[in-house]
Enzyme design. Structure first.
Site, PDB file in Angstrom:
ATOM      1  CD1 TRP A   1      87.072 -28.639  38.093  1.00 60.66           C
ATOM      2  CD2 TRP A   1      85.851 -27.734  39.732  1.00 60.66           C
ATOM      3  NE1 TRP A   1      85.961 -29.447  38.297  1.00 60.66           N
ATOM      4  CE2 TRP A   1      85.204 -28.911  39.299  1.00 60.66           C
ATOM      5  CE3 TRP A   1      85.256 -26.997  40.757  1.00 60.66           C
ATOM      6  CZ2 TRP A   1      83.994 -29.356  39.847  1.00 60.66           C
ATOM      7  CZ3 TRP A   1      84.059 -27.443  41.306  1.00 60.66           C
ATOM      8  CH2 TRP A   1      83.449 -28.611  40.855  1.00 60.66           C
TER       9      TRP A   1
ATOM     10  CG  ASP B   1      91.281 -27.721  43.382  1.00 54.99           C
ATOM     11  OD1 ASP B   1      91.374 -28.898  43.796  1.00 54.99           O
ATOM     12  OD2 ASP B   1      90.237 -27.251  42.875  1.00 54.99           O
TER      13      ASP B   1
ATOM     14  CE  LYS C   1      86.213 -34.785  41.240  1.00 50.30           C
ATOM     15  NZ  LYS C   1      86.368 -33.361  41.468  1.00 50.30           N
TER      16      LYS C   1
END
Ligand SMILES: *Cc1c(COP(=O)(O)O)cnc(C)c1O
Length: 360
Positions: A102, A172, A196
């Protein structure tokens, strides 16, 4: 109804109580005779739902009035572009830490807009560690420093918040937000996709210190412009209204669990139990250095890779869903977000024990 436990990395499990409430309110929200999905985003009811969701999120995370909270679309991936567009302010460089897939995606997107200075990379350990801050090579010209507190695919999580002085710290937090208390005042910007630990896909939350607003690149698309969105209470265009409503129900549920101190304690116990079992099993292994193991995403392998497929197939048949690792890394992965209870972790461990006995 079939009883299952959902270990999906995202879109992930939602609290059953939240889904039941959404079901009960689906056709007739608070006696209005219509569903939240059918309401004008500018009407009193939907504005009220969004305001309450924001207030509850502020309370849960202790977000001060010096931060704006935005409810946007496009997922965390849209924010990979929004971060440089909103924060460079004419600077040519930004600092990024590379701890896995990511952070690399964020780096790739930022490179379209600026020179990315990779301050440190965990590539040498195949992304199983967090590079200590003493080793970071920061650029004095960087407009901000971006990092990924929890790498959802590698299962690597910082147990600490970087100290970058007056440089805005950008995080993030897609797969770790609301999993434990954090000190928001340490951050310039926090963003997180909802699917999530917040709610359904289609929503991304941005928490931005207000002094960082007001300097977007003039080419910034309106929907990615934090300054414009903050001025319009995230309603410059139509926001993902149903996702905001559901996120609001999740925030309310988190408050009823006792807030993030209680939720964090529960998550710590879940993670300790699962890693504890894996470590002593002599059959399964987790590759991540102990201090950097994620509380939310637990990857694991078996010595004989030929057993991975049967493991996942048998687990699925037993009602333990989505245990295959990310398609890029293989192995297995159990995501144990807030809505995944200790009962799910115990059911998984019982299955793992049984599988190991039969194949060990
Ligand atoms: C899932 C995830 C993303 C991508 O989110 P999208 O909503 O698919 O854009 C980005 N970063 C992290 C850490 C994630 O877990």
């Amino acid at each position: 109804m079939t009883r299952v436990f959902n270990f999906c990395a995202g879109p992930a499990a939602l609290p059953e109580a939240v889904l039941a409430q959404a079901r009960d309110e689906m056709l007739d929200w608070h006696g209005r005779g219509l569903s939240v999905m059918e309401m004008s985003h500018r009407g009193k009811d939907m504005v009220g739902i969004a305001e309450r969701a924001e207030a509850d999120l502020r309370e849960l995370l202790g977000i001060g009035e010096d931060y704006a909270v935005l409810f946007l679309q496009g997922g965390a991936t849209a924010q990979f572009a929004a971060v440089p567009l909103n924060l460079l302010g004419g600077a040519a460089t930004a600092d990024y830490v590379d701890t896995g897939q990511w952070s690399q995606k964020a780096i790739g997107e930022a490179r379209k807009y600026c020179d990315v200075n990779v301050v440190a990379s965990a590539q040498a350990t195949r992304h199983t560690t967090v590079p200590p801050q003493e080793t970071w090579q920061r650029s004095p010209a960087a407009a901000y420093l971006h990092y990924t507190p929890n790498e959802t695919i590698g299962g690597v999580e910082y147990g600490w918040v970087p100290d970058v002085g007056s440089t805005p710290l950008v995080a993030d937090m897609s797969s770790t937000i609301l999993s434990r208390p954090i000190d928001v005042s340490r951050f310039g910007v926090i963003y997180a996709g909802a699917q999530k630990n917040i709610g359904p896909a289609g929503l991304v939350i941005v928490i931005v210190r207000r002094d960082l607003l007001g300097r977007p690149d003039p080419r910034t698309p309106a929907v990615l412009d934090w300054t414009l969105q903050a001025k319009n209470a995230s309603m410059y265009n139509t926001p993902p209204t149903f996702s905001i409503y559901l996120a609001g129900l999740v925030f309310d549920w988190l408050k009823r669990q006792g807030g993030l101190v209680a939720v964090g304690e529960q998550n710590r116990r879940k993670a300790e139990r699962l890693y504890g079992y894996i470590d002593q099993s002599g059959f399964y292994a987790n590759p991540v250095e102990r201090a950097s193991r994620s509380w939310m995403n637990v990857p694991f392998t078996v010595a004989d890779a030929a057993l991975e497929k049967p493991f996942v197939a048998e687990a699925t048949a037993a009602g333990l869903l989505y245990l295959e690792g990310h398609r890029s890394v293989g192995g297995m992965r159990a995501s144990i977000y807030n809505a995944v209870g200790i009962d799910a972790v115990e059911a998984l461990i019982a299955f793992m024990q049984d599988f190991a006995q039969r194949h060990g």
